[in-house]
Design a protein around this motif. Structure first.
Motif, mmCIF file in Angstrom:
data_model
loop_
_atom_site.group_PDB
_atom_site.id
_atom_site.type_symbol
_atom_site.label_atom_id
_atom_site.label_comp_id
_atom_site.label_asym_id
_atom_site.label_seq_id
_atom_site.Cartn_x
_atom_site.Cartn_y
_atom_site.Cartn_z
ATOM 1 N N THR A 458 0.687 -1.046 -0.229
ATOM 2 C CA THR A 458 0.221 0.078 -0.102
ATOM 3 C C THR A 458 1.036 1.503 0.150
ATOM 4 O O THR A 458 0.539 2.080 -0.512
ATOM 5 C CB THR A 458 -1.065 0.112 1.024
ATOM 6 N N ASN A 461 4.193 3.481 -2.933
ATOM 7 C CA ASN A 461 4.420 4.569 -3.821
ATOM 8 C C ASN A 461 4.050 6.418 -3.020
ATOM 9 O O ASN A 461 2.948 6.578 -3.431
ATOM 10 C CB ASN A 461 2.829 4.587 -5.383
ATOM 11 N N LEU A 462 4.229 5.828 -1.878
ATOM 12 C CA LEU A 462 3.804 6.802 -0.555
ATOM 13 C C LEU A 462 4.565 8.753 -0.908
ATOM 14 O O LEU A 462 3.912 9.115 -0.796
ATOM 15 C CB LEU A 462 4.470 6.445 0.669
ATOM 16 N N GLN A 463 5.661 8.338 -1.560
ATOM 17 C CA GLN A 463 6.153 9.741 -2.472
ATOM 18 C C GLN A 463 5.730 10.361 -3.461
ATOM 19 O O GLN A 463 5.550 11.676 -3.396
ATOM 20 C CB GLN A 463 7.102 9.089 -2.716
ATOM 21 N N LYS A 464 4.485 9.643 -4.040
ATOM 22 C CA LYS A 464 3.930 10.209 -5.064
ATOM 23 C C LYS A 464 2.535 11.702 -4.182
ATOM 24 O O LYS A 464 2.511 12.323 -4.631
ATOM 25 C CB LYS A 464 3.169 9.585 -5.978
ATOM 26 N N LYS A 465 1.851 10.737 -2.861
ATOM 27 C CA LYS A 465 1.352 11.511 -1.950
ATOM 28 C C LYS A 465 1.277 12.448 -1.743
ATOM 29 O O LYS A 465 1.202 13.473 -1.139
ATOM 30 C CB LYS A 465 -0.021 9.960 -1.790
ATOM 31 N N TYR A 466 2.427 12.083 -1.201
ATOM 32 C CA TYR A 466 3.044 13.083 -0.082
ATOM 33 C C TYR A 466 4.504 12.959 -0.367
ATOM 34 O O TYR A 466 5.162 12.481 0.053
ATOM 35 C CB TYR A 466 3.347 12.320 1.896
ATOM 36 N N PRO A 495 -6.484 5.742 5.470
ATOM 37 C CA PRO A 495 -6.222 6.460 4.123
ATOM 38 C C PRO A 495 -5.998 8.107 5.435
ATOM 39 O O PRO A 495 -4.524 8.563 4.424
ATOM 40 C CB PRO A 495 -7.853 7.415 3.672
ATOM 41 N N TYR A 496 -5.993 7.716 6.598
ATOM 42 C CA TYR A 496 -5.536 9.267 7.301
ATOM 43 C C TYR A 496 -4.198 8.403 7.871
ATOM 44 O O TYR A 496 -3.900 10.105 9.038
ATOM 45 C CB TYR A 496 -6.616 9.911 7.925
#
Length: 1036
Positions: A458, A461-466, A495-496
């Motif tokens: 999940t 690709n955290l860097q794309k959203k944050y 999500p949070y």
């Protein structure tokens, strides 16, 4: 203290029972290496280094044996035998199992601790390498020797740059600043430079230290945040530099027993965010003293005069100190044991006096006079009496005391009293108090098992959203979220969760275990019932907040209802971000000091209090966008007022709507293993998991099909590109063929033109050859004619000599008398004749000048054309031949002039002979003289006419002169006759007859000579005409 002898073992345990280091020395284990050969000896350790985790160290002895010590797993292993002493050691931070070792042969080798194989071999130093510094990313390394420093790329193991210096300025140390892209180079002349790693651009240079405390720097240390540089040398003074301000801000004087500093290193702390405050100073006496650079106090020391320390290294997390002793052994110290006395919590401000458990209490015994034990009581006035306090017996005291007792000797009730008094906990002890309040178990094994599962799908690709700027912070956030998702499935769909965890990750980024357990404790206690309506916001929690708000501020709630603002807008954004968006760092820390010290309902009351304290700006908001902006940005609000309002709400809220009646009390995490978190609708999460799996499978199928289509499309595109390339090649070939044909046609046309020009040149050469042949034929004929004339002159000379011989005796005397007059006349005639020759030469020079000008023009015209390059050599040869012909013609002209002079001389001699014959006769001397005078006048007139004719001929060589020559002949023929007729009247008749006969002979001879001169002039005129025609032929 436990002692371990490695002996000849290649692996084994470091200690055989659990170490319990004493507070006085803090030694966990002493490691020695004795050989059991025929002559046993001690192998001395020379260098030691920790890896990035701090739980593993590597050490090398003077025989090249390199051991790896796993302090967490209690194992040691012999990983390499290099057969030569190692001078420096360092771990590769990118590939955890690789390490760098500098050897005595000036080379650097890279080995793998798992495979025990050589990875790479780097050469380039010409002296011993004493320092290896690895970049925080693990991509680069700097090796330093006394004469140079070299930058290596650890991906390719190739040298990237080399620092060369003068021999007079040596290098002390070159190293990377921690968590930075800056290289710091320190030289023996105390100059310190900072360089950019990628571009090697000089960022700055530190100024020279003050002369009052000037020391030669030899050792250096930098804090973990790279802000403070400590430098020391052969002195007991320490210089502390601020690298941000680039100035010396403090000088610390060590005790007098310290005369020189051999090593410096900062002691890391998990709660100082990299701004290390404790500095280890190893002096010449072998004792390493740890001081606080702010308070300048000596905290503790290791080593002694008997067992001195040679060098020392501190682990990155600050738990262990590895020191190489002067006797060659290796000591491992526990920082926790050494700092146990320092880290003790402060004494409580409130003292509790407990009753004796086994003695029956009486009212007299309960009365006690307390005169000491209270903390800093204000001074009593002199007249006042000592007051006494009566302590009543509290039956629930023991239970409450046990309930409020926390680990590490803290008491929750006392902490709450302290918090209410000061509003926040001390910054220095905040993290320590939080760990005690939350009762963190520090389950290293359980946390490692979660981390070992890797990054959750999940959060790949955290860097794309944050998009977080700090890569380290992003990596820590990704690992923490992945550990939470592996701990409970619901967190992979929350999500949070990144918003909730980010402030704690930023606060505890250097200790991921504490960060994870703080977030997990927060979720279990302060996020109760948040996931019951998953994936929707917690309606039940929001309803509690709305009930509290309705009780305490109905007007504000009614304002929210009037503008269709629900609790999901004014309460949920504050909860899901735990106030990190609306508060500063200091305000947020102060708020969570109170949240962690109170019931879990305190967080919900904080939301209501924040709204109530912001009621004025909220009542002025009418648009939904304004409300959203308000609850997602910082506002001008005093956090102390909000906290006081929270405590007021906690006390004044009725029990039926108070959140603490619906929330459980605080429950700490269990030790050993983390508790199971299943407080969420499992069927929804399972359904979402199944749906997600189905979507993932469909996505994989779609990706496979798309990949197949893309491959086919790529093949089609490639085929189309190949076809287009083939057509382009064919078109280029066709165009090239047409271009070559055009070039061939142009070349053929050029060849034809060149042939035509060559034919014209050949014709010109043939014409010139014909002219030369004609000139040679004429020269031959002229030569024959001249030979015949010379033969005739010879015969005339012989006749004259015979006549002279007969009359020589009679007229010798008269001849001598008249010789001078004759010589003068001859000189005059020669002078006039020379003028005639000079006129001819002037004409010849002008003609040659015209020829040269025409030749230069022809050569310039030839140079202006490219096609005449090949024929230029032939034209030059023709020019040389033409010049040769000109020289021959000039030679012939000179020969002709010489012959003309000889003819004139012969005529003069002939005339002299005739005058001599006339003078032989005495009776006609007077008439002969007159006749001679007349003849002289005639000749002078003739020569003048000839000179004038020559001058006119020079001016216009092509003018016809034949009629003038005839008139001259007639005039010349008439002049003597007239003279003779005039003289005849004065002479005797017989003498007159002889004179008339001689006059006739003279006239005949003179006419012959004039005819010869005329012929000569005609030849000269013909030659002049030929010369005039030759330039025109050349110009054509």
């Amino acid at each position: 203290m436990q002692s371990t002898d490695l002996g000849n073992k290649e692996s084994g345990k470091i200690w055989h029972r659990k170490p319990s280091p004493a507070t006085r020395d803090g030694i966990i284990v002493n490691i020695i290496h004795n050989t059991s050969d025929y002559h046993p000896k001690v192998l001395r350790f020379l260098n030691v280094a920790f890896d990035g985790t701090g739980d593993c160290l590597i050490a090398g002895d003077h025989q090249g044996n390199i051991y790896v010590f796993d302090l967490y797993g209690n194992r040691f292993n012999l990983v390499q035998r290099t057969a030569q002493a190692c001078t420096a050691l360092a771990f590769n931070l990118r590939r955890k199992s690789e390490f760098l070792v500098a050897l005595a042969d000036y080379s650097i080798k890279c080995f793998d601790t798992v495979t025990k194989e050589l990875v790479s071999w780097m050469r380039g130093h010409e002296s011993s390498v004493f320092s290896i510094s690895v970049h925080a990313s693990g991509k680069y390394a700097i090796t330093t020797s006394s004469d140079t420093a070299q930058l290596w790329d650890l991906d390719t193991f190739q040298r990237k740059r080399k620092l060369n210096i003068r021999q007079s300025v040596g290098i002390q140390k070159v190293f990377f600043l921690p968590l930075s892209n800056t290289i710091l180079s320190c030289f023996k002349d105390n100059s310190i430079f900072a360089w950019e790693c990628d571009t090697l651009f000089c960022k700055y240079q530190l100024p020279a230290p003050p002369e009052s405390s000037s020391i030669l720097y030899k050792v250096f240390a930098v804090t973990r945040d790279g802000r403070i540089l400590a430098a020391g040398g052969k002195s007991n003074h320490l210089h502390l530099w601020c690298l941000e301000a680039r100035q010396l801000f403090r000088i610390i004087q060590m005790p007098t027993k310290v005369r020189a500093i051999r090593h410096l290193e900062f002691l890391p702390d998990s709660f100082d965010a990299g701004s290390n405050q404790v500095l280890g100073v190893l002096s010449q006496d072998g004792i390493m003293r740890f001081i606080n650079i702010q308070t300048c106090k000596l905290l503790f020391e290791i080593g002694s005069l008997d067992e001195g320390i040679s060098s020392s290294v501190i682990s990155p997390h600050g738990r262990y100190i590895a020191s190489i002793m002067e006797n060659g052994s290796l000591n491992v110290y526990s920082v926790q044991a050494l700092t146990q006395e320092i880290n003790k919590p402060p004494l409580p401000l409130v003292k509790v006096i407990e009753d004796l458990p086994k003695k029956k209490l009486s009212s007299s015994d309960l009365k006690m006079k307390v005169t000491s034990g209270r903390v800093q009581q204000p001074a009593k006035p002199r007249g006042s009496k000592i007051q006494t306090r009566i302590l009543k017996q509290d039956l629930t005291g023991d239970f409450e005391s046990k309930k409020n007792e926390l680990p590490d000797g803290l008491n929750k009730k006392r902490l709450q009293i302290l918090l209410k008094g000061y509003g926040e906990y001390p910054t220095k002890y905040r993290m320590f108090i939080w760990r005690s309040l939350l009762q963190l178990p520090e389950n290293h094994t359980a946390f490692s098992s979660l981390i070992d599962k890797g990054t959750h799908v999940t959060f790949l690709n955290l860097q794309k959203k944050y998009p977080i700027k700090s890569r380290k912070l992003l990596r820590v956030l990704q690992r923490t979220l992945s550990a939470l998702a592996h701990w409970s499935v619901i967190f992979s769909d929350t999500p949070y969760l990144p918003l909730l965890a980010f402030p704690f990750v930023k606060l505890f980024q250097n200790n991921q275990l504490i960060c994870f357990e703080v977030i997990a404790t927060l979720i279990i206690n302060w996020c109760q019932h948040w996931f019951e309506y998953f994936p929707n916001p917690p309606i039940n929690i929001l309803s509690m907040i709305e009930n509290v708000l309705a009780f305490h501020d109905k007007e504000l709630l009614q304002h929210f209802i009037d503008h269709d603002i629900t609790s999901q807008l004014y309460a949920w954004p504050l909860l899901e971000t735990v106030f990190s968006e609306v508060l500063t760092r200091e305000e947020w820390l102060k708020l969570f000091d109170n949240i962690f010290s109170n019931h879990p309902s305190f967080l919900l009351m904080t939301v209501a209090a924040y709204n109530i304290c912001s009621r004025v700006p909220l009542l002025n908001c009418n648009l939904k966008d304004d409300f959203e902006f308000f609850f997602h940005h910082r506002n001008n609000l005093d956090i102390n007022v909000v906290i006081r309002q929270v405590y007021h709400l906690m006390e004044t809220t009725p029990t039926d709507i108070h959140p603490d009646s619906m929330l459980n009390v605080f429950v700490a995490l269990t030790k050993g293993q983390y508790p199971v978190f299943n407080q969420y609708p499992k069927f929804i999460v399972d359904y979402q998991t199944q749906e997600r799996e189905r979507i993932r499978n469909d996505e994989l199928d779609y990706l496979r099909e798309r990949q197949t289509v893309e491959d086919m499309q790529a093949e089609v595109d490639q085929q189309r590109v190949e076809d287009e390339a083939w057509y382009q090649k064919q078109e280029l070939l066709r165009k090239a063929e047409e271009t070559r044909r055009e070039m061939l046609l142009q070349e053929e046309e050029k060849i034809i033109q060149q042939r035509q020009r060559l034919a014209a040149v050949k014709r010109e050469l043939q014409v010139k050859e014909m002219h030369l042949q004609d000139a040679a034929r004429r020269r031959f004929l002229k030569l024959q004619q001249d030979q015949q004339e010379m033969e005739l002159r010879r015969l005339d000379d012989e006749i004259g000599r015979k006549n002279l011989t007969e009359n020589q005796a009679a007229v010798a005397k008269e001849m001598r008398a008249d010789a001078d007059a004759y010589r003068r006349k001859v000189d005059l005639e020669e002078h006039m004749f020379h003028k005639l020759i000079e006129a001819g030469e002037t004409q010849s020079q002008k003609t040659q000048k015209v020829i040269k000008e025409n030749l230069a023009k022809a050569e310039q015209a030839c140079l202006n054309t490219d096609w005449q390059i090949q024929s230029l050599h032939k034209q030059k040869c023709d020019d040389l031949q033409r010049n040769k012909c000109y020289q021959e013609v000039a030679k012939l002209l000179r020969e002709n002039r010489r012959k003309e002079i000889e003819i004139l001389n012969a005529m003069v001699e002939r005339e002299a002979k005739k005058w001599k014959e006339a003078e032989g006769k005495e009776f006609c001397l007077r008439s002969a003289k007159k006749a001679s005078a007349l003849s002289d006048a005639s000749r002078k007139w003739f020569l003048k006419q000839e000179i004038n004719a020559a001058v006119e001929h020079a001016e216009n060589p092509c003018h016809k002169e034949e009629p003038r020559f005839q008139n001259e002949q007639e005039d010349a023929s008439c002049l003597p006759r007239t003279s003779h007729l005039n003289d005849s009247s004065e002479m005797h008749p017989s003498t007159q007859i002889s004179l008339n006969r001689r006059a006739v002979e003279w006239d005949t001879t003179e006419q012959n000579l004039i005819q010869k001169v005329r012929n000569l002039r005609q030849r000269l005129t013909a030659q002049a005409r030929h010369r005039c025609q030759t330039p025109h032929l050349l110009a054509a």
